[in-house]
Design an enzyme around this catalytic site. Structure first.
Site, PDB file in Angstrom:
ATOM      1  CB  ALA B  35      43.831  27.807  87.875  1.00 26.58           C
ATOM      2  CG  ASP B  36      49.519  29.201  89.275  1.00 27.10           C
ATOM      3  OD1 ASP B  36      48.859  30.119  88.741  1.00 27.10           O
ATOM      4  OD2 ASP B  36      50.672  28.920  88.907  1.00 27.10           O
ATOM      5  CB  SER B  37      47.172  32.420  93.331  1.00 31.27           C
ATOM      6  OG  SER B  37      48.573  32.431  93.393  1.00 31.27           O
ATOM      7  CG  ASP B  39      47.304  29.525  85.999  1.00 23.92           C
ATOM      8  OD1 ASP B  39      47.939  29.989  85.038  1.00 23.92           O
ATOM      9  OD2 ASP B  39      47.579  28.442  86.542  1.00 23.92           O
TER      10      ASP B  39
END
Lengths: 245, 77
Positions: B35-37, B39
């Protein structure tokens, strides 16, 4: 082209010359519009003119609570929120040496902070839908500066920086964030200028005339459209060649 | 408890498009599940809607693993 059927758009400052024209253009493109502003009467007149698919959502953008409530009210009225046009703006022009803290703060509050809060308020429905358009109306003076407008130019330049940052945060979610930067446009705001001031201004505009609200609205409709999906973080200058930046 | 864990798992699988067996209790959204931030912000939004709760920003920052989410939701629901 530039069809907005099925989209829901919130336009702030819709009682003003440019804002009303933006609302007309989006509505003509098929969008349902929520018209916001402080003065209810012109908003209701515009809603009556547009007919179906136009809602009045009054808000006072210098009041944080009113700003927080606006996206919710617009969402409830329209049943969706796909397009936000931050058009509302005020001026408190004064030479900087005479500019009061209040002149500074009120312009920053309405032109920059309210726009930030509205962008934050509409993010959730847009992220969920994987589609959204935010269009901030800035000004050529945000780029060039203008004597007497330290506060206004700072707010408009700030809005460009905020737009570019948000554009990078949400691009992967199908949400674009762009600015339209008008030059001198024929409105009640510029009608106040003297003939001498106008003549001097014209000398700096290669097109040799002021722009019209319709020409700003057309740029907004383009950026709101599905066709502009690959345009984000841009500043579209509509200024008759007055500043080519 | 297990019901909450299952629903959290389902959201994570759907949202991040990861294999179900990778979504263990100790799996970190960012380090293990890709995940990225943004997400993680969206996951919190999804949890809020699924469970009808509000997750304040300071609590959301501490929800970094699947287990963190299950624990917070179990206490809040």
């Amino acid at each position: 082209m530039f069809d907005l059927t099925g989209k829901c758009a919130l336009v702030t400052g819709a009682s003003g010359g440019i804002g009303a024209e933006i609302a007309r253009a989006l509505h003509a493109g098929g969008a349902v519009v929520a018209l916001s502003g402080t003065r209810v009467e012109p908003l209701e007149a515009l809603a009556a003119e547009l007919g179906e698919g136009a809602h009045v959502c009054p808000a006072n953008l210098s009041d944080p609570e009113s700003v927080e409530a606006l996206p919710k009210a617009a969402l409830a009225a329209m049943g969706g929120l796909d397009i936000l046009v931050n058009n509302a703006g005020i001026t408190r022009d004064q030479l900087m040496m005479r500019m009061s803290d209040e002149d500074w703060q009120s312009v920053i509050d309405v032109n920059l902070t309210a726009a930030f809060r509205l962008m934050r308020g509409v993010m959730r429905p847009m992220m969920k839908a994987r589609w959204g358009r935010i269009i901030n109306i800035t000004s050529i003076v945000g780029q060039t500066g203008n004597p007497g407008q330290v506060n206004y130019a700072a707010a408009k330049a700030g809005l460009v920086g905020a737009s570019k940052s948000l554009a990078q945060e949400v691009a992967s979610r199908g949400v674009t964030v762009n600015c339209v930067a008008p030059g001198f446009i024929q409105t009640a705001m510029t009608d106040k200028l003297s003939d001498d001031q106008k003549t001097a201004l014209m000398g700096n505009i290669p097109a040799g005339r002021m722009g019209t609200p319709e020409e700003i609205a057309a740029a907004v409709r383009y950026l709101a459209s599905p066709e502009a999906g690959y345009v984000t973080g841009a500043v579209l200058h509509v200024n008759g060649g007055m500043a080519m930046v | 408890m297990s019901d909450i864990a299952d629903r959290v798992k389902k959201i994570v699988v759907e949202h991040l498009g990861v294999e179900e067996d990778k979504v263990t209790e100790s799996a970190s959204f960012i380090d293990d599940l890709g995940a990225d931030s943004l997400d993680t912000v969206e996951l919190v939004m999804a949890f809020e809607e699924e469970f009808g709760i509000e997750i304040p920003d300071d609590a959301a920052e501490n929800i970094q693993t699947v287990g963190d989410a299950v624990k917070f939701i179990s206490e809040a629901a």
